[in-house]
Design an enzyme around this catalytic site. Structure first.
Site, mmCIF file in Angstrom:
data_model
loop_
_atom_site.group_PDB
_atom_site.id
_atom_site.type_symbol
_atom_site.label_atom_id
_atom_site.label_comp_id
_atom_site.label_asym_id
_atom_site.label_seq_id
_atom_site.Cartn_x
_atom_site.Cartn_y
_atom_site.Cartn_z
ATOM 1 N N ARG A 43 1.208 -1.477 0.379
ATOM 2 C CA ARG A 43 -0.360 0.226 0.275
ATOM 3 C C ARG A 43 1.302 1.565 0.303
ATOM 4 O O ARG A 43 0.395 1.965 0.553
ATOM 5 C CB ARG A 43 -1.014 0.568 1.317
ATOM 6 C CG ARG A 43 -2.022 -1.396 0.831
ATOM 7 C CD ARG A 43 -2.525 -1.240 2.499
ATOM 8 N NE ARG A 43 -3.985 -2.261 1.787
ATOM 9 C CZ ARG A 43 -4.211 -3.283 1.623
ATOM 10 N NH1 ARG A 43 -2.845 -3.938 2.810
ATOM 11 N NH2 ARG A 43 -4.895 -4.297 1.869
ATOM 12 N N HIS A 69 3.875 -10.501 -5.840
ATOM 13 C CA HIS A 69 2.381 -9.333 -6.256
ATOM 14 C C HIS A 69 2.417 -8.162 -5.694
ATOM 15 O O HIS A 69 3.412 -7.531 -4.934
ATOM 16 C CB HIS A 69 1.094 -9.379 -5.418
ATOM 17 C CG HIS A 69 -0.027 -9.221 -5.821
ATOM 18 N ND1 HIS A 69 -0.474 -8.559 -5.792
ATOM 19 C CD2 HIS A 69 -1.699 -10.167 -5.813
ATOM 20 C CE1 HIS A 69 -1.877 -8.494 -6.133
ATOM 21 N NE2 HIS A 69 -2.726 -9.163 -6.369
ATOM 22 N N TYR A 72 -0.781 -2.534 -4.532
ATOM 23 C CA TYR A 72 -1.712 -2.795 -4.749
ATOM 24 C C TYR A 72 -2.246 -1.381 -5.473
ATOM 25 O O TYR A 72 -3.238 -0.643 -6.238
ATOM 26 C CB TYR A 72 -2.738 -2.429 -3.760
ATOM 27 C CG TYR A 72 -2.816 -3.738 -2.994
ATOM 28 C CD1 TYR A 72 -3.384 -4.980 -3.885
ATOM 29 C CD2 TYR A 72 -2.635 -4.017 -1.400
ATOM 30 C CE1 TYR A 72 -3.389 -6.659 -3.474
ATOM 31 C CE2 TYR A 72 -3.033 -5.527 -1.262
ATOM 32 C CZ TYR A 72 -2.849 -7.059 -1.612
ATOM 33 O OH TYR A 72 -3.209 -7.577 -1.262
ATOM 34 N N HIS A 109 -2.552 -5.693 -11.275
ATOM 35 C CA HIS A 109 -3.878 -5.484 -11.103
ATOM 36 C C HIS A 109 -4.241 -4.662 -12.179
ATOM 37 O O HIS A 109 -3.355 -4.086 -12.548
ATOM 38 C CB HIS A 109 -4.135 -4.705 -10.251
ATOM 39 C CG HIS A 109 -4.422 -5.744 -8.739
ATOM 40 N ND1 HIS A 109 -4.919 -5.290 -7.656
ATOM 41 C CD2 HIS A 109 -4.444 -7.122 -8.701
ATOM 42 C CE1 HIS A 109 -4.992 -5.615 -6.823
ATOM 43 N NE2 HIS A 109 -5.027 -7.328 -7.218
ATOM 44 N N GLU A 146 -3.776 -9.156 -13.616
ATOM 45 C CA GLU A 146 -5.075 -9.986 -13.282
ATOM 46 C C GLU A 146 -6.515 -9.189 -12.822
ATOM 47 O O GLU A 146 -6.520 -8.148 -12.618
ATOM 48 C CB GLU A 146 -4.857 -9.405 -11.410
ATOM 49 C CG GLU A 146 -5.418 -10.561 -10.420
ATOM 50 C CD GLU A 146 -5.443 -10.430 -9.089
ATOM 51 O OE1 GLU A 146 -6.141 -10.947 -8.294
ATOM 52 O OE2 GLU A 146 -4.269 -10.139 -8.682
ATOM 53 N N ASP A 180 -8.070 -15.190 -10.553
ATOM 54 C CA ASP A 180 -8.799 -14.971 -9.378
ATOM 55 C C ASP A 180 -10.053 -14.855 -9.516
ATOM 56 O O ASP A 180 -11.050 -14.653 -9.790
ATOM 57 C CB ASP A 180 -8.744 -12.982 -8.718
ATOM 58 C CG ASP A 180 -9.259 -13.205 -7.217
ATOM 59 O OD1 ASP A 180 -9.693 -13.528 -6.981
ATOM 60 O OD2 ASP A 180 -8.398 -13.119 -6.385
ATOM 61 N N HIS A 183 -13.093 -12.842 -7.995
ATOM 62 C CA HIS A 183 -12.497 -11.690 -9.442
ATOM 63 C C HIS A 183 -13.700 -11.524 -9.917
ATOM 64 O O HIS A 183 -14.701 -11.387 -10.504
ATOM 65 C CB HIS A 183 -11.449 -11.109 -9.411
ATOM 66 C CG HIS A 183 -10.563 -10.244 -8.610
ATOM 67 N ND1 HIS A 183 -9.241 -10.053 -8.595
ATOM 68 C CD2 HIS A 183 -10.809 -10.030 -7.335
ATOM 69 C CE1 HIS A 183 -8.809 -9.054 -7.778
ATOM 70 N NE2 HIS A 183 -9.255 -9.632 -6.432
ATOM 71 N N HIS A 217 -5.746 -17.513 -8.646
ATOM 72 C CA HIS A 217 -5.483 -17.024 -7.306
ATOM 73 C C HIS A 217 -6.522 -17.550 -6.343
ATOM 74 O O HIS A 217 -7.330 -17.924 -7.327
ATOM 75 C CB HIS A 217 -5.539 -15.147 -7.115
ATOM 76 C CG HIS A 217 -3.949 -14.685 -7.196
ATOM 77 N ND1 HIS A 217 -4.412 -13.760 -7.175
ATOM 78 C CD2 HIS A 217 -3.460 -15.580 -6.774
ATOM 79 C CE1 HIS A 217 -2.907 -12.769 -7.014
ATOM 80 N NE2 HIS A 217 -2.484 -13.914 -6.858
ATOM 81 N N ASP A 230 -15.486 -7.284 -4.416
ATOM 82 C CA ASP A 230 -14.303 -8.469 -4.239
ATOM 83 C C ASP A 230 -13.662 -8.492 -2.478
ATOM 84 O O ASP A 230 -12.536 -8.145 -1.841
ATOM 85 C CB ASP A 230 -13.216 -7.692 -4.452
ATOM 86 C CG ASP A 230 -11.390 -8.212 -3.917
ATOM 87 O OD1 ASP A 230 -11.742 -9.230 -4.064
ATOM 88 O OD2 ASP A 230 -10.481 -7.715 -4.621
ATOM 89 N N HIS A 232 -12.867 -12.160 -0.243
ATOM 90 C CA HIS A 232 -12.221 -13.019 -0.478
ATOM 91 C C HIS A 232 -12.855 -13.832 0.341
ATOM 92 O O HIS A 232 -12.901 -13.555 1.811
ATOM 93 C CB HIS A 232 -10.809 -13.566 -0.602
ATOM 94 C CG HIS A 232 -10.263 -12.815 -1.402
ATOM 95 N ND1 HIS A 232 -9.113 -13.386 -2.230
ATOM 96 C CD2 HIS A 232 -10.870 -11.907 -2.632
ATOM 97 C CE1 HIS A 232 -8.601 -12.012 -2.952
ATOM 98 N NE2 HIS A 232 -10.136 -11.357 -3.523
ATOM 99 N N GLU A 262 -5.323 -16.449 -1.124
ATOM 100 C CA GLU A 262 -5.491 -15.517 -0.546
ATOM 101 C C GLU A 262 -6.440 -15.439 0.429
ATOM 102 O O GLU A 262 -7.512 -14.406 0.016
ATOM 103 C CB GLU A 262 -5.287 -14.528 -1.626
ATOM 104 C CG GLU A 262 -4.186 -14.614 -2.223
ATOM 105 C CD GLU A 262 -4.408 -13.234 -3.669
ATOM 106 O OE1 GLU A 262 -3.361 -12.599 -4.233
ATOM 107 O OE2 GLU A 262 -5.678 -13.072 -4.309
#
Length: 286
Positions: A43, A69, A72, A109, A146, A180, A183, A217, A230, A232, A262
């Site tokens: 982040r 990854h 974000y 992403h 992704e 994902d 997603h 994912h 989104d 999970h 995840e």
């Protein structure tokens, strides 16, 4: 695992104590056969250097496939020049660090157009991301797109949305896909419906070609299909359920493709992650 066509199953790992030391320790705790890591604050925009000994330990082990990854905040579709510049620098850093640790791919992403037009965002991606792909050496890592859950002005949600993205990047050989499941389900691919998994993967192949799926994912969903949310959930505890993951693990297009969870559970010391990985292994090996 019995053959190269068997998908290794693992998770996004905690790396306290060092990227390799902490990551491999957590991987062993949860029974991971593959791992995904952050090489920077997910982040933030900081671009930290690696530690040579830790990098070498990950790079030199060949038992567990490694993926990175990207943060974000990265958004290749942003109308902000400052954010675009930081996004490119961040992904370049992730690719460089990924190569240093022997990663197979760097997940990014697909981003949002925010306040500019879709066409303007795609033109921007062609102009700025294609040169980034050209910098990647022949031994990788690949850049894995992704798609998102479909909220807002997201550039990719459904598998077919990847068509324009791949076209903008001239179907570059270093380009792959990270699917994902949460997603995809949130975006409207009903994986839980009869034939839903096969329909989704057929749409993916029809859009970008076979062999582009490099990572899954594996996440269940707290919300219903088409929710664009989104959120999970642990495997089998959400609206997708266990059966579609078994279908996905058996699908020819996913043969040998690593599956990374995840799902919720870090705050519980990884026990839910261990259970999710055990569930996926059971479905894979049945």
């Amino acid at each position: 695992m019995s053959s190269s066509s068997t998908s290794p199953i693992g998770g996004h790992v905690l790396v306290s104590g060092g990227l390799a030391t902490g990551g491999l320790k957590y991987a062993a705790r949860i029974g991971a056969e593959a791992i995904q890591v952050f090489v920077a604050n997910p982040r933030g925009w900081a671009l930290p250097e690696g530690r040579a000994a830790e990098d070498a330990r990950l790079r030199d082990q060949d038992e567990i496939p490694v993926f990175v990854h990207s943060p974000y905040l990265v958004n290749f579709g942003t109308p902000s020049e400052a954010t675009l510049e930081k996004s490119l620098a961040s992904v370049r850093h992730s690719l460089d660090r990924g190569r240093a640790i022997g990663a197979r791919g760097v997940v990014v992403h697909t981003g949002s157009a925010v306040s500019q037009s879709y066409d303007a965002a795609m033109k921007q991606i062609h102009e700025h991301v294609l040169p980034l792909l050209d910098e990647i050496p022949d031994d990788g890592p690949d850049l894995l797109l992704e798609p998102m859950a479909g909220q807002g002005a997201m550039l990719c949600a459904k598998a077919r949305d990847l068509g324009a993205y791949f076209a903008a990047l001239e179907h570059h050989p270093r380009l792959g896909v990270c699917l994902d499941t949460c997603h995809a389900f949130a975006a409207g691919h009903d994986l839980a419906a009869p034939g839903g998994v096969d329909a989704t993967l057929r749409e993916l192949v029809d859009t970008v070609g076979t062999g582009r799926l490099k990572l899954v994912h594996a996440n269940d969903s707290k919300d219903v299909c088409g929710s664009c949310k989104d959120r999970h959930e642990n495997i089998g505890a959400g609206h997708i359920g266990e059966a579609p993951f078994a279908e996905l693990l058996r699908h020819p297009e996913a043969a040998g493709v690593p599956f990374i969870i995840e799902t919720p559970g870090r705050e519980e010391g990884g026990e839910p992650h261990r259970r999710d990985i055990e569930t996926l292994k059971r479905l894979r090996d049945a």
